[in-house]
Design an enzyme around this catalytic site. Sequence first.
Site, short mmCIF file in Angstrom:
data_model
loop_
_atom_site.label_atom_id
_atom_site.label_comp_id
_atom_site.label_asym_id
_atom_site.label_seq_id
_atom_site.Cartn_x
_atom_site.Cartn_y
_atom_site.Cartn_z
N LYS A 22 16.65 1.85 17.73
CA LYS A 22 16.86 1.09 16.49
C LYS A 22 16.01 1.69 15.37
O LYS A 22 16.51 1.93 14.27
CB LYS A 22 16.44 -0.36 16.71
N ASN A 23 14.74 1.99 15.65
CA ASN A 23 13.82 2.40 14.59
C ASN A 23 13.94 3.87 14.21
O ASN A 23 13.21 4.34 13.34
CB ASN A 23 12.37 2.05 14.99
N CYS A 117 6.99 -11.31 7.15
CA CYS A 117 7.86 -11.83 8.22
C CYS A 117 6.93 -12.56 9.19
O CYS A 117 5.74 -12.69 8.95
CB CYS A 117 8.62 -10.69 8.89
N ARG A 122 2.91 -7.61 5.76
CA ARG A 122 3.65 -6.33 5.74
C ARG A 122 3.93 -5.83 4.32
O ARG A 122 5.06 -5.72 3.87
CB ARG A 122 4.94 -6.50 6.54
N ASP A 307 4.82 -2.72 19.48
CA ASP A 307 6.14 -3.28 19.82
C ASP A 307 6.28 -3.55 21.31
O ASP A 307 7.28 -4.12 21.73
CB ASP A 307 7.27 -2.34 19.37
N ARG A 399 18.84 -8.48 17.21
CA ARG A 399 18.48 -7.49 16.19
C ARG A 399 18.08 -6.17 16.83
O ARG A 399 18.25 -5.11 16.24
CB ARG A 399 17.29 -7.99 15.35
C1 EPZ Z 1 7.70 -0.01 11.87
O1 EPZ Z 1 7.50 -1.06 10.94
C2 EPZ Z 1 8.67 -0.55 12.90
N1 EPZ Z 1 9.95 -0.88 12.23
C3 EPZ Z 1 8.08 -1.78 13.55
O2 EPZ Z 1 9.00 -2.21 14.55
C4 EPZ Z 1 6.76 -1.40 14.22
O3 EPZ Z 1 6.17 -2.55 14.78
C5 EPZ Z 1 5.82 -0.79 13.18
O4 EPZ Z 1 6.47 0.33 12.53
C6 EPZ Z 1 4.52 -0.29 13.80
O5 EPZ Z 1 4.80 0.66 14.78
C7 EPZ Z 1 10.78 0.13 11.90
O6 EPZ Z 1 10.51 1.30 12.14
C8 EPZ Z 1 12.08 -0.26 11.25
P1 EPZ Z 1 4.01 -0.04 9.43
P2 EPZ Z 1 6.71 -0.76 9.56
O7 EPZ Z 1 4.32 0.22 8.00
O8 EPZ Z 1 6.95 0.65 9.15
C9 EPZ Z 1 0.46 -2.08 7.08
C10 EPZ Z 1 10.22 -3.74 15.78
O9 EPZ Z 1 9.86 -4.66 16.51
N2 EPZ Z 1 1.08 -1.52 5.84
O10 EPZ Z 1 3.77 1.12 10.34
O11 EPZ Z 1 7.04 -1.84 8.62
C11 EPZ Z 1 1.33 -3.14 7.75
O12 EPZ Z 1 1.11 -4.42 7.19
C12 EPZ Z 1 9.55 -3.53 14.45
O13 EPZ Z 1 11.13 -2.91 16.06
C13 EPZ Z 1 0.42 -1.66 4.63
O14 EPZ Z 1 -0.66 -2.27 4.56
O15 EPZ Z 1 5.21 -0.89 10.04
C14 EPZ Z 1 0.85 -3.06 9.18
O16 EPZ Z 1 -0.33 -3.84 9.33
C15 EPZ Z 1 8.55 -4.61 14.15
N3 EPZ Z 1 0.98 -1.12 3.52
C16 EPZ Z 1 0.52 -1.58 9.37
O17 EPZ Z 1 0.39 -1.04 8.05
C17 EPZ Z 1 2.16 -0.44 3.55
O18 EPZ Z 1 2.61 0.05 2.50
C18 EPZ Z 1 1.59 -0.77 10.11
O19 EPZ Z 1 2.82 -1.10 9.51
C19 EPZ Z 1 2.82 -0.30 4.80
C20 EPZ Z 1 2.26 -0.86 5.94
#
Ligand code: EPZ
Length: 420
Positions: A22-23, A117, A122, A307, A399
């Site tokens: 998915k990702n 969410c 996020r 995850d 999802r």
């Molecule tokens: C991706 O989300 C995945 N989704 C998530 O999978 C996964 O849990 C996550 O990466 C971590 O591995 C997709 O790829 C579509 P991050 P993403 O940006 O990119 C903070 C699932 O279950 N952050 O790596 O949104 C954020 O709050 C989903 O399949 C900022 O502060 O996650 C978090 O604490 C859930 N500022 C950390 O970084 C930003 O601009 C990591 O988030 C971006 C992120």
Amino acid sequence: MDKLIIQGNIPLTGEIKISGAKNAALPILAASLLIPEPIQISNVPQLQDVATIMSLLGQMGVRMSLDDKSNIEADASNVTSFFAPYELVRTMRASVLVLGPLLGRFGEANVSLPGGCAIGTRPVDQHLKGMRALGADIEVENGYIKAKAKKRLEGTTIVMDIVTVTGTENIMMAAVLAKGQTIIQNAAREPEVEDLANFLNALGAKISGAGTATIIIDGVEKLTGGTYSVLPDRIETGTYLTAAAITRGKIKLKNARPETLESVLLKLQEAGAFIDTGSDWISLDMKGNRPRAITLSTAPYPAFPTDMQAQMMALNTIAEGTGIITETVFENRFMHVQELLRMGANISLKGNTAICTGIEALQGAPTMATDLRASASLVLAGLAAVGSTTIDRIYHIDRGYECIEEKLTQLGARIHRVPN
Ligand code: EPZ
């Protein structure tokens, strides 16, 4: 809302095929906006999130067709809108991935802020920092990201303040058509980031270092059409392996990529699983033994994936001994704990740490899903529990898990969906 009903305490046995990730599929589909010619993407999982991004891209004028074998043809030769509305983005945060491609190819984007969410606030500040660094003017007003680039984006060096998967992907996609070279430092190293880079390179991009913390993108004039197959889903793989471990079963997963989930395989071996692997398969055998409790901390790849945290928590509830799980990536990713407690689990929370002492058996109970991976954790608990477990609000599961009840039934589970 549909429910799942599971009769537990049956060891899973047999073989299933893993679907596309998915990702990886989501950023690859968003990247179709960069290409002014038809592309064919295969091994796309048939999931609600994929349907969501396809309808968003369709509204923008990308012509798409999906055959019944999870192959998508996309043609972005005539994009008519750069607008991603709140109504769609709020149902799937990953819609923010259209920002980079729209800015990179058209110099304009109007994308709803994704908002938080269940698992955390996020923010997308790192995405916006990267777009500004590449030369875009970004205004955030009335809940929308209004982005404009008066001229072609210009490559530069960007040091991410935090490791972010979609942040890295958005900036990479914006940079592929920029003038000159972009270097992303402190980049996310997830296999899905690498898969996106491989997809873009197959269509004429010049990206090196994807999968490491430093990614170099040399801008090109345009991308051309082509074909690509999405990599297998490492989280789906880990989820089914853990389902076999929690039920003391023995399964084999085909179309898997063991090298993308080493940290998960090692933890399952620590829990007492006997694991064997080949280039595209993984087998797990508990030899009928009760799993041992495991201790872990989640962190960005290649460390243990957030995850898979909820799934391992479910395993700990019936394991021998006490396991300590620390969640370092998201601030509120223990929503599954309350539901597991209702099934008899012995878990105590201290901030971002969960201490769990295993019990002999969970009891089946009515439960409710809250987010994608928490739902997976409840399915695993239900598969192990004595008696019947109902999981409500399973749209969360749909999802991210393709045909979950069919695949579990193939492995001998007694599970069925009750439409509400
Ligand atoms: C991706 O989300 C995945 N989704 C998530 O999978 C996964 O849990 C996550 O990466 C971590 O591995 C997709 O790829 C579509 P991050 P993403 O940006 O990119 C903070 C699932 O279950 N952050 O790596 O949104 C954020 O709050 C989903 O399949 C900022 O502060 O996650 C978090 O604490 C859930 N500022 C950390 O970084 C930003 O601009 C990591 O988030 C971006 C992120």
